[in-house]
Structure formats: structure tokens, C-alpha cells
Design a protein around this motif. Structure first.
Motif: not given
Length: 198
Positions: A95, A123, A129, A155, A158-163, A165
Motif C-alpha cells: 500500500d 490497482k 493513491r 480494484e 474500490a480503492e477510490t471509494a476507500k481513499l 472519504t
């Protein structure tokens, strides 16, 4: 005579039905994204000066307007593409967030932020990121887009949605650039679908 009136009335009802449905659909799409007056920002990372992600970013900017910013890592990735992707695989496994020199100081002034990346080992690229992690996107509409060589978007969504916020993440696009002479071909239809352009 009665049959003609019946068919005329039926045709009018059908036209009214389709017009109402179109209005509702367009209203939902516009509410989801680029209503007039919204400020648009396109940010992207592209490995090379003529890279596919850069081409897609420029096409989005051309159609949606607003501003465009390239994400630049402090230490640029160097070497052959396969070497860079191998390096990214190792970085993605932990990560890693590559230090970047790009900072959008007035990010709060934008309503819609497109975020573009190549897909490296399923990713997003580490500089992207880093950008997402270092910018406050709460309350914004964030739209991911990515380019890949035939394996899909991985991903990235999903990574975009997670980061991102607190942001509303809209439907993105994964552009297949393998053997494609026109990597931006699907972009106009996608922008219409999410309501950014008509």
C-alpha cells in the motif's frame, strides 16, 4: 374514423410516455454529476508523455471543461514499462504511497473531480493513491477513470471509494487500451451516461 382517432390518441400517449421517461432519466443523470455551474477538475497520472491515461484525461477535459492537473511523483518512474509495472506490484503489495509534488491548493473550490490512473497489477498507480490520500474530497463527486491492457479496472473503483472519504464516487470507466488505436472512443458516451455532458 374512430380507429384513426384511437391510433392518433395512442401515438400521442406513447410519445408523452417516452418524453416523460427521457426527462426523468436526464434529470437523474444531471443530478448525479455535471449540472451547469459545477466546477470540474481532471487529475491524472500517466507513465509516459504519450500514455493512454493522459489521452483519456485530455479527452475528458476537452468534453467536460474545467481544469486539468497532472499528478507528478517526486521521483519519476524510470525504465521499461514492464520494469515499472513490476516495481508498482511491489509497492502495491505494501500500500505504498509515492511522494508527489502535485498539490491542488484550491481543491475545495471544485464540485466534480475526475481521477485517472493506469491499472498496475489490478490497482491504481501509487502516485494516484498519494493524491487521493492527501486531498480532502469530502462532499465532492469523484469520478474514477483508468486505462488497462485487457484485464479490466481491477480494484481502482474500490480503492477510490476507500481513499476519497466523504465523497460521492460516481460510475467510472475502465478503458481497454490493448490493441486499440482509439483509447478514448468510449469516453463521450460514458460522460453522457453520468450526466456530465449532453
Amino acid at each position: 374514423m374512430n380507429i384513426k382517432k384511437y391510433f392518433f390518441a395512442a401515438a400521442c400517449m406513447a410519445l408523452l410516455f417516452f418524453a416523460l421517461n427521457a426527462a426523468v432519466f436526464c434529470g437523474v443523470a444531471n443530478a448525479a454529476a455535471g449540472d451547469k455551474g459545477k466546477r470540474v477538475l481532471v487529475v491524472y497520472y500517466s507513465y509516459s508523455k504519450d500514455g493512454n491515461t493522459r489521452k483519456v484525461a485530455r479527452r475528458i477535459h476537452e468534453l467536460a471543461g474545467g481544469d486539468i492537473v497532472e499528478i507528478k511523483p517526486v521521483k519519476p518512474y524510470q525504465g521499461a514499462y514492464d520494469e515499472v509495472v513490476r516495481q508498482a506490484q511491489e509497492e502495491n503489495a505494501v500500500d505504498y504511497r509515492a511522494p508527489i509534488s502535485t498539490k491542488v491548493s484550491d481543491i475545495r473550490s471544485y464540485d466534480v473531480v475526475f481521477v485517472g490512473t493506469p491499472v498496475w497489477w489490478f490497482k491504481m498507480a501509487p502516485p494516484v493513491r498519494s493524491f487521493l490520500a492527501s486531498h480532502d474530497l469530502r462532499g465532492k463527486e469523484v469520478v474514477p477513470f483508468c486505462t488497462h491492457g485487457g484485464y479490466g479496472g481491477g480494484e481502482v473503483a474500490a480503492e477510490t471509494a476507500k481513499l476519497a472519504t466523504g465523497a460521492k464516487v460516481l460510475k467510472g470507466i475502465a478503458v481497454d487500451c490493448k490493441d486499440s488505436g482509439n483509447p478514448v472512443g468510449d469516453v463521450p458516451a460514458w460522460l453522457r451516461e453520468i450526466g456530465v455532458v449532453k
